[in-house]
Design a protein around this motif. Sequence first.
Motif, PDB file in Angstrom:
ATOM      1  N   TYR A 130       0.507  -1.313  -0.287  1.00  0.00           N
ATOM      2  CA  TYR A 130      -0.258   0.127   0.308  1.00  0.00           C
ATOM      3  C   TYR A 130       0.990   1.396   0.027  1.00  0.00           C
ATOM      4  O   TYR A 130       2.218   1.372   0.159  1.00  0.00           O
ATOM      5  CB  TYR A 130      -0.692   0.014   1.102  1.00  0.00           C
ATOM      6  CG  TYR A 130      -2.364  -0.799   1.257  1.00  0.00           C
ATOM      7  CD1 TYR A 130      -2.488  -1.299   0.021  1.00  0.00           C
ATOM      8  CD2 TYR A 130      -2.093  -1.633   2.545  1.00  0.00           C
ATOM      9  CE1 TYR A 130      -3.918  -2.531  -0.183  1.00  0.00           C
ATOM     10  CE2 TYR A 130      -3.757  -2.559   2.713  1.00  0.00           C
ATOM     11  CZ  TYR A 130      -4.215  -3.138   0.938  1.00  0.00           C
ATOM     12  OH  TYR A 130      -4.967  -4.056   1.561  1.00  0.00           O
ATOM     13  N   GLU A 131       0.445   2.063  -0.329  1.00  0.00           N
ATOM     14  CA  GLU A 131       1.640   4.029  -0.842  1.00  0.00           C
ATOM     15  C   GLU A 131       0.527   4.705   0.089  1.00  0.00           C
ATOM     16  O   GLU A 131      -1.123   4.970  -0.219  1.00  0.00           O
ATOM     17  CB  GLU A 131       1.881   4.126  -2.274  1.00  0.00           C
ATOM     18  CG  GLU A 131       2.296   2.463  -2.436  1.00  0.00           C
ATOM     19  CD  GLU A 131       3.414   2.859  -4.099  1.00  0.00           C
ATOM     20  OE1 GLU A 131       2.509   3.528  -4.451  1.00  0.00           O
ATOM     21  OE2 GLU A 131       3.655   1.892  -4.767  1.00  0.00           O
ATOM     22  N   ALA A 132       0.705   5.556   0.479  1.00  0.00           N
ATOM     23  CA  ALA A 132      -0.069   6.922   0.707  1.00  0.00           C
ATOM     24  C   ALA A 132       1.013   8.291   0.109  1.00  0.00           C
ATOM     25  O   ALA A 132       2.284   8.469   0.166  1.00  0.00           O
ATOM     26  CB  ALA A 132      -0.335   7.140   1.908  1.00  0.00           C
ATOM     27  N   SER A 133       0.197   9.164  -0.720  1.00  0.00           N
ATOM     28  CA  SER A 133       1.182  10.247  -1.606  1.00  0.00           C
ATOM     29  C   SER A 133       0.604  11.203  -0.682  1.00  0.00           C
ATOM     30  O   SER A 133       0.123  11.312   0.558  1.00  0.00           O
ATOM     31  CB  SER A 133       0.205  10.158  -2.657  1.00  0.00           C
ATOM     32  OG  SER A 133      -1.274  10.919  -2.352  1.00  0.00           O
ATOM     33  N   GLU A 184       7.092  15.099  11.798  1.00  0.00           N
ATOM     34  CA  GLU A 184       6.716  14.089  12.397  1.00  0.00           C
ATOM     35  C   GLU A 184       4.921  13.448  12.444  1.00  0.00           C
ATOM     36  O   GLU A 184       4.536  12.950  12.109  1.00  0.00           O
ATOM     37  CB  GLU A 184       6.533  14.282  14.333  1.00  0.00           C
ATOM     38  CG  GLU A 184       8.017  14.016  14.097  1.00  0.00           C
ATOM     39  CD  GLU A 184       8.373  14.450  15.989  1.00  0.00           C
ATOM     40  OE1 GLU A 184       9.703  14.554  16.443  1.00  0.00           O
ATOM     41  OE2 GLU A 184       7.891  15.313  16.469  1.00  0.00           O
ATOM     42  N   LEU A 185       4.186  14.871  12.365  1.00  0.00           N
ATOM     43  CA  LEU A 185       2.364  14.462  11.965  1.00  0.00           C
ATOM     44  C   LEU A 185       2.508  14.033  11.076  1.00  0.00           C
ATOM     45  O   LEU A 185       1.294  13.378  10.577  1.00  0.00           O
ATOM     46  CB  LEU A 185       1.942  15.850  12.565  1.00  0.00           C
ATOM     47  CG  LEU A 185       0.526  15.286  12.710  1.00  0.00           C
ATOM     48  CD1 LEU A 185      -0.081  14.906  13.267  1.00  0.00           C
ATOM     49  CD2 LEU A 185      -0.147  17.552  13.024  1.00  0.00           C
ATOM     50  N   ARG A 186       3.114  14.270  10.292  1.00  0.00           N
ATOM     51  CA  ARG A 186       2.953  13.838   8.579  1.00  0.00           C
ATOM     52  C   ARG A 186       2.553  12.916   8.219  1.00  0.00           C
ATOM     53  O   ARG A 186       2.514  11.765   7.853  1.00  0.00           O
ATOM     54  CB  ARG A 186       3.379  14.866   7.429  1.00  0.00           C
ATOM     55  CG  ARG A 186       2.379  16.087   7.785  1.00  0.00           C
ATOM     56  CD  ARG A 186       3.554  17.050   6.259  1.00  0.00           C
ATOM     57  NE  ARG A 186       2.931  17.023   5.376  1.00  0.00           N
ATOM     58  CZ  ARG A 186       2.074  16.618   4.336  1.00  0.00           C
ATOM     59  NH1 ARG A 186       0.992  17.885   4.585  1.00  0.00           N
ATOM     60  NH2 ARG A 186       1.980  16.757   3.348  1.00  0.00           N
ATOM     61  N   ALA A 187       4.312  12.399   9.437  1.00  0.00           N
ATOM     62  CA  ALA A 187       4.929  11.340   8.768  1.00  0.00           C
ATOM     63  C   ALA A 187       3.494  10.293   9.301  1.00  0.00           C
ATOM     64  O   ALA A 187       3.276   8.909   8.988  1.00  0.00           O
ATOM     65  CB  ALA A 187       5.932  10.351   9.448  1.00  0.00           C
ATOM     66  N   VAL A 211      -3.025   6.377   7.345  1.00  0.00           N
ATOM     67  CA  VAL A 211      -3.338   6.345   5.611  1.00  0.00           C
ATOM     68  C   VAL A 211      -3.168   5.339   5.191  1.00  0.00           C
ATOM     69  O   VAL A 211      -3.824   4.367   4.516  1.00  0.00           O
ATOM     70  CB  VAL A 211      -2.775   7.603   4.519  1.00  0.00           C
ATOM     71  CG1 VAL A 211      -3.350   6.938   3.110  1.00  0.00           C
ATOM     72  CG2 VAL A 211      -3.541   9.121   4.752  1.00  0.00           C
ATOM     73  N   LEU A 212      -2.290   4.542   5.802  1.00  0.00           N
ATOM     74  CA  LEU A 212      -1.906   2.999   4.422  1.00  0.00           C
ATOM     75  C   LEU A 212      -2.926   2.006   5.721  1.00  0.00           C
ATOM     76  O   LEU A 212      -3.600   0.816   5.285  1.00  0.00           O
ATOM     77  CB  LEU A 212       0.253   2.890   5.425  1.00  0.00           C
ATOM     78  CG  LEU A 212       0.663   3.215   4.184  1.00  0.00           C
ATOM     79  CD1 LEU A 212       1.852   3.523   5.019  1.00  0.00           C
ATOM     80  CD2 LEU A 212       0.713   3.586   2.802  1.00  0.00           C
ATOM     81  N   GLU A 269      -6.119  13.473   4.297  1.00  0.00           N
ATOM     82  CA  GLU A 269      -6.362  12.611   5.371  1.00  0.00           C
ATOM     83  C   GLU A 269      -6.671  14.218   6.764  1.00  0.00           C
ATOM     84  O   GLU A 269      -7.115  14.479   7.624  1.00  0.00           O
ATOM     85  CB  GLU A 269      -5.209  11.667   6.297  1.00  0.00           C
ATOM     86  CG  GLU A 269      -5.546  10.483   7.436  1.00  0.00           C
ATOM     87  CD  GLU A 269      -7.063  10.337   6.962  1.00  0.00           C
ATOM     88  OE1 GLU A 269      -7.257   9.992   8.554  1.00  0.00           O
ATOM     89  OE2 GLU A 269      -7.755  10.150   6.058  1.00  0.00           O
ATOM     90  N   LEU A 270      -5.134  14.667   6.662  1.00  0.00           N
ATOM     91  CA  LEU A 270      -5.119  16.104   8.045  1.00  0.00           C
ATOM     92  C   LEU A 270      -6.047  16.967   7.437  1.00  0.00           C
ATOM     93  O   LEU A 270      -6.729  17.172   8.797  1.00  0.00           O
ATOM     94  CB  LEU A 270      -4.464  17.075   7.346  1.00  0.00           C
ATOM     95  CG  LEU A 270      -2.621  16.189   7.631  1.00  0.00           C
ATOM     96  CD1 LEU A 270      -1.613  16.679   7.059  1.00  0.00           C
ATOM     97  CD2 LEU A 270      -2.565  15.622   9.834  1.00  0.00           C
TER      98      LEU A 270
END
Length: 266
Positions: A134-137, A173-176, A182-183, A144-145
């Motif tokens: 699975y991937e998350a762009s 950190e939050l985006r990670a 998302v995954l 998602e944010l």
Amino acid sequence: MATQKKLATSVAAAALLFGLAACGEGDAEGAEGEAATGQAAEEQSQGGGSSDAPSQQQMPEPDLGDVPDVVAEVNDADISGEEYSSAYETQFSQMAMQSQMSGEEVDEEALQEQTLNNLIGYELLTQEAEANGYEASEEDVDAELESVAESNGMESVDEFLSMAEEQDVSEDELRADVKQQVLINQVVDSLDVEEPSEEEIKQTYEDFADQQSSQGQGQDGEETETPDLEELRPQIEEQLTTQKENEAVQAHIEQLREDAEVEVHV
């Protein structure tokens, strides 16, 4: 290839997301209860509560003594004591606020076990997402944010980021962590979740109506009037769907854990 990826660089961000999700998944009844609790707390802080209000203002401290450097090993990944402590402190703060209103002490032993199991489950789902490719762009992360911010009554993503910074969680950190979420969402979406039946919807409505009736009169002295089923149907369906999804996820995590190598050190 073995992965050493944890819950990003700071589980405080993941714990923040857990807390936000808990706030956003409640039904209308739960929201009303939280509002009433908040109002009562405000009245007490202003001197309008009971005589023991000063004691309620003193929050208990979590017991985090003797936390090892690694609290659990999940296949080839470690969950660090720092990650566990950050997540536990967030969960403890939420439970402590609730306990002030209920008068019941926080069951720290149960909460510690729940926190650790949540982190293990989160890691297992992450590993499965990676194994399935699975991937998350960046666009997925942005969406998602925005969804998390909107569902929790925030006016913008910037407000969400500001709240994270107040908890010493950087935007990176939050985006990670959101990318990881998302995954995991893709794993959840792949699960077979039954739709709520008409019988379940009606039973939930009847239970709610009975509860409303037992509460009697409202604050204005008038009888509380329960909305009809069709008016509440969307909220009930969402509540039941979330419940069924949570049950499916929990069952899936239990299956993953049976097939995984999990070693706990606390």
